[in-house]
Design an enzyme around this catalytic site. Structure first.
Site, mmCIF file in Angstrom:
data_model
loop_
_atom_site.group_PDB
_atom_site.id
_atom_site.type_symbol
_atom_site.label_atom_id
_atom_site.label_comp_id
_atom_site.label_asym_id
_atom_site.label_seq_id
_atom_site.Cartn_x
_atom_site.Cartn_y
_atom_site.Cartn_z
ATOM 1 N N MET A 1 38.223 76.601 36.724
ATOM 2 C CA MET A 1 37.143 76.372 37.677
ATOM 3 C C MET A 1 35.980 75.680 36.964
ATOM 4 S SD MET A 1 35.624 77.042 40.685
ATOM 5 C CE MET A 1 33.958 77.295 41.324
ATOM 6 N N CYS B 1 35.967 71.057 46.430
ATOM 7 C CA CYS B 1 36.694 72.325 46.284
ATOM 8 C C CYS B 1 38.018 72.378 47.043
ATOM 9 C CB CYS B 1 35.824 73.486 46.755
ATOM 10 S SG CYS B 1 34.139 73.467 46.098
ATOM 11 N N HIS C 1 55.697 68.963 44.582
ATOM 12 C CA HIS C 1 54.832 67.789 44.688
ATOM 13 C C HIS C 1 55.667 66.510 44.776
ATOM 14 C CE1 HIS C 1 51.016 65.755 44.533
ATOM 15 N NE2 HIS C 1 51.396 65.034 43.480
ATOM 16 N N HIS D 1 54.576 65.798 36.361
ATOM 17 C CA HIS D 1 54.151 64.803 37.344
ATOM 18 C C HIS D 1 54.958 63.527 37.093
ATOM 19 C CE1 HIS D 1 51.715 62.081 39.754
ATOM 20 N NE2 HIS D 1 51.112 63.127 40.287
ATOM 21 N N CYS E 1 41.593 71.836 45.589
ATOM 22 C CA CYS E 1 42.141 72.856 44.701
ATOM 23 C C CYS E 1 42.357 74.187 45.427
ATOM 24 C CB CYS E 1 41.193 73.060 43.521
ATOM 25 S SG CYS E 1 41.927 73.873 42.109
ATOM 26 N N HIS E 2 41.409 74.590 46.252
ATOM 27 C CA HIS E 2 41.480 75.901 46.904
ATOM 28 C C HIS E 2 42.043 75.839 48.330
ATOM 29 C CE1 HIS E 2 39.295 77.940 43.688
ATOM 30 N NE2 HIS E 2 38.482 76.896 43.655
#
Length: 575
Positions: free
Chosen positions: A120, A79, A359, A401, A82-83
């Site tokens: 999710m 998790c 990024h 990306h 992502c969070h």
């Protein structure tokens, strides 16, 4: 089971790797979310759960010591990528107690078990979490997030080792290697890199490094190779030694992605810099020993909403050619920091507000403007490193990306820089010549259609007429195992798909094709054919002019090869 293990090793979403779970079902469970997006999310962090300090919240449902330990492990593995480590939100939404406590355990259990349309994963119905795990996680999310330890100068110096002092190193090159055509190849799950000779295609040596090396970077002189693992360990390799070896090592945090060295005239090889995901900071080090000198925190306010964020991760860093500055991407706050290393005592950092979720990225062809992907904002940010200011923000496709991107001269629009996307099949070409082609500057002048979403890298070379695009994270094996190549002078004709994995002649395995990389001459393109740790992988070398197979590099030492970095091209920022 092997497919599931491979997904774990790759550190991408586990959802689609489950036996009997199709991407059609994934799409039904998560409408509006692309397969590439799902695969990209949920990467585990290399933080050890036992290092994170626990805080029991009185108002939250009780958790036993064993349950808390289990929950931390699950969260960091599935998790946090992502969070966020502190659950403050990153590419995923925040999951802090002020949000989770009012929702309650039963609501959270449904949320975790069945997933959401926003991407999710449905952890329980997919079979990846048990009903008990889901219950533990639902209660855990209502407590204050466990706090991983900070990592400051004391910790860095304790982890810093100089294996060979500068005065004990060679004063001239002591080997017969053609260093400019040497490749540093990440052996991701072996915790190593391989040095491969570009002419003979033989492995010169394998060198132990940190976990899952993310990038290799060269010093300005081309002598020192710097590699950084996701565990924030940096290894400095002297390529002049009779057998290239690590001469200095340091650990700069608990999780990291970026390292770079000073390139401005007069400062060549003087400094190195590394940015970390945890703690959120960057550190400037001596370029010949990696001794840590200056640590700069990146915690602060986000662009736009101006809300405080405690965990703004440092992503790509590049070295300016025009000033003694490092260009530092701060992911969650959306700021590009220009760190002037000419005076570390009175360090000057210029903050440029851009777009959130910065990024990767690199230089356009003149190496004045740096092009950075704000991936979850679907934008490319353009920064002028001469005037130290934001030049433009360009809307592109879903989740750009680019790696470092691809520069070439478009037959109609002049110089352009290209990015592919994780979230859709498009390739965006952005005009980069404000003097010679002012009307096209900082605009998407053409959008190409590639094989599909899930692209990680795009590449060309100043001496090539080809544009290569991978689709490593695409769910279709035929797509992820091939490469798309465009003729730069006939882009309207579309791409040719080459069966790179088939050419490798490998047996069982995922055989994902990743990261085109040119040799120094620009007449060969190297591709990693990436399978699981317990399966054979390879590197396929293609003749750039004919697009025909040239050779396949197979060796038992080639364990999960991913990124490949030609020494000359990396040193000179050729892409």
């Amino acid at each position: 089971m092997q497919t599931r293990k491979f997904a774990l090793v790759m550190g991408v979403s586990l959802l689609a790797a489950l036996p009997g779970y199709s991407w059609a079902q994934a799409k039904a469970d998560h409408p509006g979310v692309t397969p590439g997006d799902l695969r990209y999310k949920g990467a585990p962090v290399p933080i050890k759960p036992e290092e994170a300090k626990e805080t029991i919240s009185p108002k939250a449902p009780p958790l036993s010591t064993e349950e808390f330990a289990r929950a931390k492990q699950m969260y960091f593995e599935r998790c946090a990528g992502c969070h966020g480590v502190l659950r403050k939100g990153a590419t995923g939404k925040p999951l802090t107690p002020d949000i989770t406590l009012p929702k309650g355990t039963e609501y959270l259990k449904v949320f975790i078990a069945y997933g959401t349309p926003a991407g999710m994963p449905n952890w329980q119905t997919s079979g990846e979490m048990t009903e008990k795990d889901v219950d533990i996680m639902a209660r855990f999310l209502q407590h204050e997030p466990p706090m991983p330890p900070e990592f400051g100068l004391k910790e860095m110096k304790a982890a810093w080792k100089v294996h060979v002092a500068p005065d004990k190193r060679p004063t001239r090159k002591m080997n017969n290697l053609d260093l400019q055509n040497l490749f540093s190849v990440t052996l991701r799950d072996a915790g190593q890199i391989a040095l491969i000779d570009g002419a003979s295609k033989k492995i010169v040596s394998t060198i132990d490094t940190g976990y899952a090396v993310h990038i290799s970077r060269m010093s300005a002189s081309g002598r020192y190779l710097f590699v950084i693992g996701r565990d924030a360990r940096i290894d400095m390799i002297d390529l002049w030694m009779e057998k290239p070896a690590v001469v200095s090592t340091i650990k700069v945090g608990l999780e990291a992605r970026s390292v770079e060295t000073s390139k401005f005239k007069g400062y060549e090889d003087k400094y190195a810099v590394a940015g970390t995901y945890w703690p959120p900071q960057f550190v400037i080090m001596k370029g010949d020993t990696l001794e840590p000198l200056k640590i700069v925190s990146t915690r602060g306010m986000t662009v736009g909403e101006q809300e405080y964020h405690p965990e703004p991760r440092v992503a790509a860093i590049v070295a300016s050619h025009h000033k003694p500055e490092f260009v530092v991407n701060v992911k969650e706050t959306g700021k590009v920091l220009m760190a002037d290393y000419s005076d570390l005592t009175n360090l000057k950092v210029t903050e440029i507000a851009t777009a959130r979720f910065l990024h990767d990225g690199g230089w356009e062809s003149s190496q004045r403007y740096v092009m950075m992907a704000a991936n979850q904002s679907d934008k490319i940010v353009v920064v002028d490193t001469v005037k130290t200011k934001l030049e433009a923000i360009v809307n592109v496709g879903k989740i750009p990306h680019p790696g470092r991107g691809a520069n070439f001269k478009h037959p109609k629009f002049g110089p352009v820089w290209a990015t592919s996307h994780l979230g859709d099949e498009t390739i965006s070409l952005i005009g980069t010549d404000p003097k010679g082609h002012k009307a096209n500057a900082w605009k998407v002048v053409q959008t190409l259609k590639g094989q599909g979403g899930g692209s990680l890298f795009i590449k060309t070379h100043p001496k090539s007429k080809n544009l290569w695009v991978d689709t490593t994270l695409n769910p279709d094996a035929a797509v992820s195992q091939s490469i798309a190549v465009f003729d730069i002078n006939a882009l309207e004709k579309g791409f040719q798909a080459l069966p790179i994995a088939e050419w490798s002649g490998l047996g069982e395995g995922a055989k994902r094709v990743v990261q085109p990389e040119y040799n120094k001459a620009g007449d060969e393109v190297w591709f990693s054919v990436w399978s699981a740790k317990n399966q054979q992988s390879a590197i396929v070398v293609v003749d750039d002019k004919t697009r025909k197979l040239k050779t396949v590099i197979k060796d038992a030492k080639l364990i999960t090869p991913t990124g490949k970095f030609n020494v000359y091209n990396t040193q000179k920022d050729v892409y």
